[in-house]
Design a protein around this motif. Structure first.
Motif, mmCIF file in Angstrom:
data_model
loop_
_atom_site.group_PDB
_atom_site.id
_atom_site.type_symbol
_atom_site.label_atom_id
_atom_site.label_comp_id
_atom_site.label_asym_id
_atom_site.label_seq_id
_atom_site.Cartn_x
_atom_site.Cartn_y
_atom_site.Cartn_z
ATOM 1 N N THR A 81 -7.811 13.142 0.465
ATOM 2 C CA THR A 81 -8.737 13.246 -0.664
ATOM 3 C C THR A 81 -8.239 14.289 -1.671
ATOM 4 O O THR A 81 -8.263 14.060 -2.891
ATOM 5 N N HIS A 97 -5.327 15.050 -2.328
ATOM 6 C CA HIS A 97 -4.145 14.553 -3.040
ATOM 7 C C HIS A 97 -4.425 13.252 -3.772
ATOM 8 O O HIS A 97 -3.503 12.523 -4.130
ATOM 9 N N SER A 98 -5.700 12.940 -3.970
ATOM 10 C CA SER A 98 -6.058 11.755 -4.761
ATOM 11 C C SER A 98 -6.311 12.187 -6.201
ATOM 12 O O SER A 98 -6.298 13.385 -6.519
ATOM 13 N N THR A 99 -6.549 11.218 -7.069
ATOM 14 C CA THR A 99 -6.932 11.535 -8.440
ATOM 15 C C THR A 99 -8.412 11.895 -8.502
ATOM 16 O O THR A 99 -8.815 12.828 -9.182
ATOM 17 N N LYS A 114 -10.461 13.058 -6.128
ATOM 18 C CA LYS A 114 -10.840 14.264 -5.370
ATOM 19 C C LYS A 114 -12.152 14.093 -4.606
ATOM 20 O O LYS A 114 -12.753 15.084 -4.183
ATOM 21 N N ALA A 157 -11.362 8.286 -3.519
ATOM 22 C CA ALA A 157 -9.994 8.171 -3.009
ATOM 23 C C ALA A 157 -9.780 6.832 -2.319
ATOM 24 O O ALA A 157 -8.718 6.221 -2.413
ATOM 25 N N GLU A 215 -8.842 4.065 -4.670
ATOM 26 C CA GLU A 215 -7.644 4.219 -5.509
ATOM 27 C C GLU A 215 -6.481 3.365 -5.036
ATOM 28 O O GLU A 215 -6.343 3.077 -3.859
ATOM 29 N N ARG A 263 -3.396 4.160 -2.434
ATOM 30 C CA ARG A 263 -4.281 4.938 -1.572
ATOM 31 C C ARG A 263 -3.592 6.261 -1.248
ATOM 32 O O ARG A 263 -2.444 6.256 -0.804
ATOM 33 N N PRO A 264 -4.212 7.409 -1.527
ATOM 34 C CA PRO A 264 -3.544 8.685 -1.265
ATOM 35 C C PRO A 264 -3.243 8.875 0.228
ATOM 36 O O PRO A 264 -4.007 8.446 1.083
ATOM 37 N N ASP A 273 2.469 7.969 -4.950
ATOM 38 C CA ASP A 273 1.565 9.104 -5.155
ATOM 39 C C ASP A 273 1.118 9.125 -6.611
ATOM 40 O O ASP A 273 1.882 8.763 -7.503
ATOM 41 N N PRO A 274 -0.138 9.534 -6.841
ATOM 42 C CA PRO A 274 -0.626 9.559 -8.228
ATOM 43 C C PRO A 274 0.234 10.424 -9.148
ATOM 44 O O PRO A 274 0.298 10.174 -10.348
#
Lengths: 201, 650
Positions: free
Chosen positions: A23, A25-27, A29, A34, A37, A40-41, A113-114
């Motif tokens: 989470t 490391h997601s956009t 947060k 997450a 997304e 997927r992070p 990765d985002p």
């Protein structure tokens, strides 16, 4: 300087550090955000099962010298200035996996990765939550760990505490019995140990 | 890598030859099994394992740090004792609800029979119907069988509600036991009421005394044992016949390569009983022959298998952890399921073979199954069509994928209480005499499931072997019963496993040392038997030299059964640790504190060798208290390798 310190004897294997890491490391947060997304992070911390299926949180040690950094021919892996954090430059990374082969702990994975160029698979690893630290937060895995198997503190403080625990266990019991951490966890661990002992027959 | 022990090979997940062979084939066929998924789940979450996580409300979810440094209360303020007690009590509620809803379906079928709306069903045991009607205070005078069935069903429906102060079957218990329940305020009033109240009391902000939460848990479990489950067993006997001893067989070897093989899986005889009638029809057998088969072979799995096995001698193919592996034989043409313990993975496993997967209950559907709903009014036609479809599926069987790994093991089954008393000559006296003089030391009910945490069937077979060789009579139900049948503890040669005293009784009465009492709802047959024995001796159930054990339990239903055993005065051993270690208060109450209140406790011990010692010590202590001869039990029974599965009887 504060570091994430692992106390494996306290890990209950709930894997919440993994979801918190992904989470972070997601956009979005947030956990739900997450999950929606694409890509997927990916978590940077991984909980494995030990000999008795007890949990162990496995994360980057940010070694110095770092074998991954030494093995990275494009020079994508570097140590962030002013910290001990080993980082990956996603633009330079060529997804060759030399770092993963060099890593003694198996904590480098490959994912989109985002923060990487869209569609490019890169080496992802623990970055000590540099973004969160910049906002004055502790790393996500530490924040979510309810049982203090992961702490964020000065290594000297952790070592001093450990020394005190060992000293206390010796003074409390000349037979050098360890201080029980928790009646609950000792019972649960004992029952699991008996369960596993059956398998070894 | 291995689940369940590092470096373990798949063949070591079970002690049974058929499972080992099918695990190897599953690996070749790239079929994922329960053991693979168990491995993928390791390590399991310690908060959940200890009962310290709470998902009851949306202020949470919450968890308590077992090490004492992190949070010690949930958002609402519930501490470890409250959270653990609530979680455990809700397990009991779910188990009691499952058994009791199963019982409800049988009562509804009985009503449909009475109204003439249930083709294919009838009154198979009119004597039991009349006896039950009298017990339930139904006016018998001037009523024919169907009217009597309708009135009995109506009376039973009342026990599901809130009109009564106590369930009817409570009066079957010894007077002393009823007084204990009254004293503790745990006499069950309504079957659904107790489950409903359990859910209410564990809602945020209701009961926050961990002791009274657990007491309601016991009352809820009694509403299962002396309510829903007991109704399920008795009505099943009325509709499908009270079991009598039968010769039959067990293990995957009961599948026949040249037959259309149909397996029934689940719990309720309402579906499987009808399928049995269909496969016996001449037109069906003729259709099977036309399709190139020698006939139709119906086999059972789990508890609906036990229901058919007990009443009709239908062979038993396997227990819980065999339900994926039977598909791996490639020889099963159709699996028909109702509900409970049916792994949602089965459809995917069947996808690797030709097996047709059929769900039948309006309340239980599964991925990749065809849903063919059974209702009493149309059950016979539905079953007939399914058998025709199974014959079609047989034509698609790929002989290259077929492997039936073993020869079947012989077993004798069908020991209802009526049958046991019949074998004893109509009275429990011979059994009581044998217990009094010590020829038989006591009895243990070994019940419950399989669990991938324990090598499949190892704990069942090891424990039962130790008990019978030490002259303790074993009665079994559910998945445990399948394990013992496969190990050869239930055939004519089985008395060789028994100690000298038990062996003598086996010879005299003509019974095996392990008696099959039925499915998991049939655990109530044990309650009925113990009540009869206690009444004959003028004592309480908790005074008897008996115990219960669920060495490989996994399900919420097993928790409910364990709880009603203990609340009824039967000290009960559990193999796997229930999720209660988070509260030492709850652990203390369940394993010690209950003794002074209900005369029984839980005991947890994963190792069946040690469990055997615990159970034997318990039995000898009860003997001493009754003034019967008593002997020392060594801390470790003779050290011997774990029992190998017995050689199949060809």
């Amino acid at each position: 300087m504060k570091q994430v310190i692992v106390h494996p004897e306290r890990c209950v294997g709930c894997m919440q550090c993994m979801t918190a890491c992904a989470t972070a490391h997601s956009t979005a947060k947030t956990l739900i955000g997450a999950l929606l997304e694409e890509p997927r992070p990916a978590p940077r911390i991984h909980v494995g099962a030990g000999l008795e299926d007890e949990g162990f949180p496995n994360r980057c040690r940010h070694c110095d010298p770092a074998p991954c950094q030494l093995g990275c021919l494009p020079g994508a892996i570097y140590r962030a200035k002013g910290s001990n954090t080993v980082m990956v430059d996603y633009d330079l990374c060529i997804n060759c996996a030399s770092c993963a082969m060099a890593c003694p702990y198996g904590v480098i994975r490959f994912a989109q990765d985002p923060k990487a160029p869209p569609g490019k698979t890169v080496a992802v690893k623990c970055d000590n939550c540099v973004d969160r630290q910049a906002q004055g937060k502790v790393p996500a895995c530490v924040e979510t760990c309810f049982v203090n198997a992961l702490t964020f503190e000065e290594p000297t403080a952790a070592m001093k505490r450990r020394t005190s625990e060992v000293a206390a266990s010796i003074s409390l019991d000349m037979a050098a019995q360890r201080v029980p951490l928790s009646a609950t966890w000792d019972l649960q661990t004992e029952m699991k140990r008996r369960q596993k002992a059956l398998d070894q027959r | 890598m291995g689940a369940n022990g590092n470096g373990h090979k798949k063949g070591e997940f079970s002690i049974t030859q058929d499972a080992q062979a099918m695990l190897a084939k599953a690996e070749r066929d790239q079929v994922e099994t329960v053991w693979d998924r168990f491995q993928a789940q390791q390590p399991s979450c310690g908060f959940c394992e200890t009962g310290l996580s709470c998902r009851i409300c949306a202020m949470g979810p919450c968890r308590i740090d077992p090490f004492g440094e992190g949070p010690q209360k949930g958002v609402c303020g519930a501490d470890a004792d409250i959270i653990v007690a609530r979680n455990f009590a809700r397990m009991i509620a779910a188990g009691a609800a499952s058994h009791s809803d199963h019982g409800r379906d049988l009562v509804e079928t009985l009503t449909a029979v009475a109204e003439g709306k249930a083709e294919g069903y009838g009154i198979a045991d009119p004597d039991k119907l009349r006896a039950l009607a009298a017990e339930w205070g139904v006016e018998v005078e001037g009523k024919d069988e169907l009217a009597l069935a309708g009135a009995l069903a109506y009376a039973m429906e009342e026990d599901y509600g809130m009109r009564k102060k106590a369930l009817q079957y409570v009066t079957r218990a010894p007077a002393k036991r009823q007084e204990i329940w009254e004293g503790l305020g745990i006499t069950p009033r309504g079957i659904d009421r107790e489950t409903s109240e359990m859910m209410h009391r564990t809602h945020m902000g209701v009961d926050n005394n961990w002791v009274t939460i657990l007491l309601q848990g016991l009352r809820n479990s009694l509403a299962d044992g002396w309510g829903g489950s007991m109704i399920a067993t008795d009505v099943s006997d009325v509709l499908f016949g009270t079991p009598q001893p039968h010769a039959s067989q067990a293990n995957l070897g009961v599948l026949k390569e040249d037959h259309v093989n149909i397996a029934v899986h689940g719990h309720n005889p309402v579906v499987s009983g009808t399928v049995l009638q269909s496969v016996e029809k001449e037109e069906m057998v003729a259709a099977a022959r036309e399709a190139g088969a020698a006939g139709i072979n119906l086999v059972g799995l789990c508890c609906t298998g036990n229901e058919l096995l007990m009443r009709a001698g239908v062979p038993q193919a396997g227990n819980h952890l065999m339900t994926e592996l039977i598909l791996v034989t490639g020889a099963l043409d159709m699996m028909i399921v109702d509900y409970q313990c049916i792994m949602p993975s089965l459809g995917e496993v069947a996808g690797c073979y030709h097996t047709r997967m059929i769900s039948t209950s309006d309340k239980a559907q599964f991925p990749r199954f065809d849903h063919r709903e059974f209702h009493p009014e149309t059950a016979q036609g539905t079953a007939d069509q399914l058998v025709r479809d199974a014959i079609e599926a047989f034509k698609n069987r790929n002989p290259d994928k077929v492997n039936i790994p073993v020869e079947p093991m012989d077993q004798i089954t069908g020991f209802s209480i009526e049958a046991i008393l019949g074998a004893l000559g109509g009275t429990p006296e011979p059994l009581l005499d044998a217990i009094k003089d010590g020829t038989i030391r006591g009895a243990v009910g070994v019940v419950g499931c399989n669990n991938p945490k324990i090598k499949h069937d190892y704990a069942h077979v090891t424990l039962m072997k130790r008990l019978i060789e030490n002259d303790i009579l074993v009665v079994d139900t559910g998945c445990a019963a399948v394990a013992s049948a496969k190990a050869g503890f239930k055939n004519a040669a089985a008395k060789e496993w028994a100690g000298p005293g038990l062996s003598k009784i086996c010879d005299a009465v003509g019974i095996p040392p392990v008696l099959h009492l039925g499915s998991c709802v049939d655990n109530v047959r044990i309650l009925t038997l113990l009540s009869a024995l206690a009444n004959a001796l003028g004592v309480d159930i908790s005074d008897l030299p008996v115990a219960g054990s669920a060495p490989e339990w996994y399900s919420e239903k097993a928790v409910a059964i364990g709880a009603y055993f203990v609340a009824s005065g039967v000290t009960t051993h559990l193999g796997p640790m229930p999720p209660v270690a988070g509260s030492m208060n709850v652990v203390g109450l369940l394993t010690q504190g209950l003794e002074e209140h209900v005369g029984a406790t839980f005991a947890v011990e994963p190792d069946p060798e040690k469990a055997a010692v615990i159970l034997m010590q318990h039995i000898e202590a009860k003997r001493a208290a009754l003034g019967l001869n008593s002997r020392e039990v060594p801390e470790a029974l003779k050290a011997e390798a774990a029992p190998a599965p017995a050689a199949p009887v060809a």
